[in-house]
Design an enzyme around this catalytic site. Structure first.
Site, PDB file in Angstrom:
ATOM      1  N   GLY A 254       0.803  -1.211   0.000  1.00 22.75           N
ATOM      2  CA  GLY A 254       0.000   0.000   0.000  1.00 22.75           C
ATOM      3  C   GLY A 254       0.838   1.265   0.000  1.00 22.75           C
ATOM      4  O   GLY A 254       0.299   2.370   0.085  1.00 22.75           O
ATOM      5  N   ASP A 255       2.149   1.094  -0.106  1.00 24.27           N
ATOM      6  CA  ASP A 255       3.056   2.222   0.019  1.00 24.27           C
ATOM      7  C   ASP A 255       3.108   3.054  -1.259  1.00 24.27           C
ATOM      8  O   ASP A 255       3.495   2.553  -2.319  1.00 24.27           O
ATOM      9  CB  ASP A 255       4.456   1.702   0.343  1.00 24.27           C
ATOM     10  CG  ASP A 255       5.435   2.812   0.610  1.00 24.27           C
ATOM     11  OD1 ASP A 255       5.657   3.110   1.787  1.00 24.27           O
ATOM     12  OD2 ASP A 255       5.947   3.408  -0.355  1.00 24.27           O
ATOM     13  N   VAL A 256       2.741   4.303  -1.156  1.00 26.60           N
ATOM     14  CA  VAL A 256       2.663   5.137  -2.359  1.00 26.60           C
ATOM     15  C   VAL A 256       4.045   5.390  -2.944  1.00 26.60           C
ATOM     16  O   VAL A 256       4.187   5.546  -4.156  1.00 26.60           O
ATOM     17  CB  VAL A 256       1.920   6.460  -2.057  1.00 26.60           C
ATOM     18  CG1 VAL A 256       2.697   7.297  -1.075  1.00 26.60           C
ATOM     19  CG2 VAL A 256       1.663   7.237  -3.332  1.00 26.60           C
ATOM     20  N   GLY A 257       5.062   5.398  -2.103  1.00 27.49           N
ATOM     21  CA  GLY A 257       6.421   5.563  -2.606  1.00 27.49           C
ATOM     22  C   GLY A 257       6.843   4.370  -3.445  1.00 27.49           C
ATOM     23  O   GLY A 257       7.400   4.522  -4.537  1.00 27.49           O
ATOM     24  N   LEU A 258       6.561   3.191  -2.937  1.00 26.80           N
ATOM     25  CA  LEU A 258       6.882   1.974  -3.685  1.00 26.80           C
ATOM     26  C   LEU A 258       6.091   1.938  -4.992  1.00 26.80           C
ATOM     27  O   LEU A 258       6.615   1.563  -6.047  1.00 26.80           O
ATOM     28  CB  LEU A 258       6.575   0.746  -2.827  1.00 26.80           C
ATOM     29  CG  LEU A 258       6.874  -0.607  -3.452  1.00 26.80           C
ATOM     30  CD1 LEU A 258       8.348  -0.716  -3.813  1.00 26.80           C
ATOM     31  CD2 LEU A 258       6.481  -1.729  -2.504  1.00 26.80           C
TER      32      LEU A 258
END
Length: 301
Positions: A254-258
């Site tokens: 769920g990581d927006v950076g990833l």
DNA sequence: CACCAGGACGGGA
DNA sequence: TCCCGTCATGGT
């Protein structure tokens, strides 16, 4: 030989500069301080707060750990500090298979070139890791660093050395009796403030600890233990498994950076969904956390 | 002023 | 179970 200094053998591959580069990414970092050859930080060792300097003599293949106060370490303290340093720089991990994986994959090969020897920089202290994840929920990193600094500044223990102030991240016990309002005055949202107080209380009471989480036999149980706490969702649980518990399979889908890093890697026009990320990573079982960590780096270098 | 950022939660289908 | 609106706050 001074008993205030000891050495640790470096694994191969290991690139200290890559680790320092990661740790230098934000000028707002308040828990340690880098210079040209190493990093200093205040750590609780035994019942004392010690200013510790870590450098590397890569020619000799060793990491050097020095107590800046010059005082010696008991055997027990040295063991505790060794454990911390190994977890901090992930020294016990064998990265050779990982490098092979990267080099053998056309998509990931550039990562091997750019970041070879970078270790997944850990946050060995569970309370610090949880707080860092909580303050980092859904805000940009610059603001997350500010929030962490405010927590350390208001609740942490400080020590000055050569004109600089070093801070120990506050211990859970420090938050006993603190109110949601006092945390909110640091510009934490109410939910984040409540989550931190809840975590602090559970840890101070011994109900929640890193050792207890490490004893659980599968990642699902860890996620379950963590997400039952209000304010800790799947992202935070996965993040903590990755940065604190050394779980190589942790993947914060769920990581927006990833998501942005993968978007860039694949040249997509839209960010991949968590489901798509999960499917993509299925081809790299066992190294999810390292690939995610390296992908994060591609956003900053 | 809109939209984004290393999310979480709760209600409704 | 999955989807979607809502909350919440500073940065750009």
């Amino acid at each position: 030989m001074n008993a205030s200094v000891f050495e640790l053998a470096l694994p191969q591959p290991f690139d200290f500069q890559q680790c320092l580069d990661y740790m230098t990414r934000s000028p707002l970092e308040s828990l340690y301080r880098m210079d040209y050859s190493g990093v200093n930080r205040l750590l609780r060792v035994g019942s004392a707060d010690r200013l510790v300097r870590v450098t590397c003599l890569e020619g000799r293949g060793v990491m050097q750990v020095q107590m800046l106060d010059g005082a010696s370490l008991s055997l027990e303290d040295r063991e505790q500090l060794t454990r911390y340093i190994k977890d901090w720089f992930d020294l016990d991990r064998d990265l050779k298979p990982f490098i092979k994986l990267l080099q053998g994959d056309p998509l990931l090969a550039p990562l091997a070139e750019r970041f070879a020897g970078l270790r997944l920089v850990g946050i060995p202290d569970l309370f610090e890791a949880l707080c860092w994840a909580i303050v980092g929920q859904q805000v940009n990193l610059a603001f997350a660093y500010k929030l962490k600094h405010r927590l350390a500044e208001r609740y942490g223990i400080a020590a000055d050395w050569e004109g600089a102030t070093y801070r120990l991240f506050p211990l859970p016990e420090r938050f006993a009796g603190e109110s949601v309002e006092s945390l909110c005055s640091l510009q934490l949202t109410k939910n984040k403030a409540m989550a931190i107080l809840d975590v602090a209380s559970r840890m101070a009471g011994g109900e929640l600890s890193r050792d207890k989480l490490l004893k659980l036999n599968d990642s699902e149980s860890v996620d379950q233990e963590l997400t039952k706490i209000r304010g800790i969702g799947p992202w935070t649980a996965q993040y903590v498994r990755m940065r604190c518990l050394g779980d190589q399979t942790a993947l914060p889908v769920g990581d927006v950076g990833l998501q942005n890093a993968v978007k860039k890697l694949l040249g997509l026009s839209l960010k991949p969904t968590p489901l798509e990320l999960s499917a993509l990573f299925d081809q790299w079982p066992g190294w999810e956390s390292y690939i995610a960590f390296y992908l994060w780096r591609t956003l900053e270098v």
